[in-house]
Motif scaffolding. Structure first.
Motif, PDB file in Angstrom:
ATOM      1  N   TYR A  89       0.825  -1.214   0.000  1.00 20.18           N
ATOM      2  CA  TYR A  89       0.000   0.000   0.000  1.00 20.18           C
ATOM      3  C   TYR A  89       0.861   1.268   0.000  1.00 20.18           C
ATOM      4  N   TYR A  90       1.990   1.220   0.698  1.00 12.98           N
ATOM      5  CA  TYR A  90       2.871   2.390   0.696  1.00 12.98           C
ATOM      6  C   TYR A  90       3.389   2.672  -0.719  1.00 12.98           C
ATOM      7  N   PHE A  91       3.902   1.655  -1.379  1.00 14.65           N
ATOM      8  CA  PHE A  91       4.461   1.869  -2.718  1.00 14.65           C
ATOM      9  C   PHE A  91       3.386   2.228  -3.740  1.00 14.65           C
ATOM     10  N   THR A  92       2.189   1.667  -3.574  1.00 17.81           N
ATOM     11  CA  THR A  92       1.073   2.034  -4.439  1.00 17.81           C
ATOM     12  C   THR A  92       0.738   3.512  -4.260  1.00 17.81           C
ATOM     13  N   ALA A  93       0.652   3.938  -3.004  1.00 12.10           N
ATOM     14  CA  ALA A  93       0.335   5.337  -2.702  1.00 12.10           C
ATOM     15  C   ALA A  93       1.440   6.267  -3.183  1.00 12.10           C
ATOM     16  N   LYS A  98       3.490  10.454  -6.814  1.00 12.35           N
ATOM     17  CA  LYS A  98       4.465  10.962  -7.797  1.00 12.35           C
ATOM     18  C   LYS A  98       3.776  11.320  -9.113  1.00 12.35           C
ATOM     19  N   MET A  99       2.837  10.491  -9.537  1.00 11.60           N
ATOM     20  CA  MET A  99       2.097  10.780 -10.774  1.00 11.60           C
ATOM     21  C   MET A  99       1.273  12.059 -10.607  1.00 11.60           C
ATOM     22  N   GLU A 121      -6.825  15.411  -4.041  1.00 15.70           N
ATOM     23  CA  GLU A 121      -6.290  14.093  -4.419  1.00 15.70           C
ATOM     24  C   GLU A 121      -5.198  13.643  -3.448  1.00 15.70           C
ATOM     25  N   LEU A 122      -4.349  14.570  -3.051  1.00 18.02           N
ATOM     26  CA  LEU A 122      -3.296  14.256  -2.085  1.00 18.02           C
ATOM     27  C   LEU A 122      -3.932  13.828  -0.763  1.00 18.02           C
ATOM     28  N   SER A 123      -4.944  14.544  -0.346  1.00 13.68           N
ATOM     29  CA  SER A 123      -5.650  14.231   0.890  1.00 13.68           C
ATOM     30  C   SER A 123      -6.321  12.852   0.802  1.00 13.68           C
TER      31      SER A 123
END
Length: 165
Positions: A89-93, A98-99, A121-123
């Motif tokens: 989940y961390y790497f997915t997030a 980054k995108m 979106e960040l939130s």
């Protein structure tokens, strides 16, 4: 003598073959053995864990996620499962973040609405994917003083703080 489906030693023999194959980096073969094992013994966590590890090795991360989730249904404190799912989940997030940042940087002079969309979106990422990662990685820290899990949790906290600014 042939090993029949009802042979009492069948499960242990398949386990040994899978273990041997995995040790000799014959991952596809080991995967097939462990797949058969979890069909025979679907609640055996040691078999499920090895199967999930092989899914990761073979690049089947989405399948591994499902396997590790099954493990957590039986043992919510399983260290390997909590580490994998937390990192997943961390790497997915992080990839999504980054995108999102790259898309936002492409806008020369963002309007208030574009900036608000970026912040929303960040939130959303913080309250969904990062929050899931945090939950699993905190379970890891409670059981094992993992430096890597702590570093990842610190990164998540930094993103949370950034999203509040």
């Amino acid at each position: 003598e042939q090993i029949t489906a009802n042979c009492p030693a069948r499960t242990e023999m398949i386990h040994q073959l899978g273990f041997y194959s995995k040790g000799h980096r014959e991952y596809e073969k080991a995967y097939d053995y462990y797949k058969e094992l979890i069909q025979l013994r679907p609640r055996e966590i040691i078999y499920l864990t090895s199967f999930a590890e092989l899914e990761v090795i073979l690049g089947k991360e989405a399948d591994a996620l499902k396997s590790y989730e099954k493990i957590l249904l039986m043992d919510s404190n399983n260290l390997a499962a909590n580490i994998f799912i937390g990192n997943y989940y961390y790497f997915t997030a992080d990839k999504e973040k980054k995108m999102l940042e790259n898309e936002f940087k492409k806008i020369g002079a963002p309007t208030r609405m574009q900036y608000a969309n970026y912040r929303n979106e960040l939130s959303r990422l913080v309250t969904s994917e990062y929050e899931k990662a945090k939950t699993y990685l905190e379970k890891v820290i409670k059981q094992f003083p993992s430096v890597e899990a702590k570093k990842t949790l610190d990164k998540i906290q930094a993103v949370e703080e950034e999203s509040k600014r």
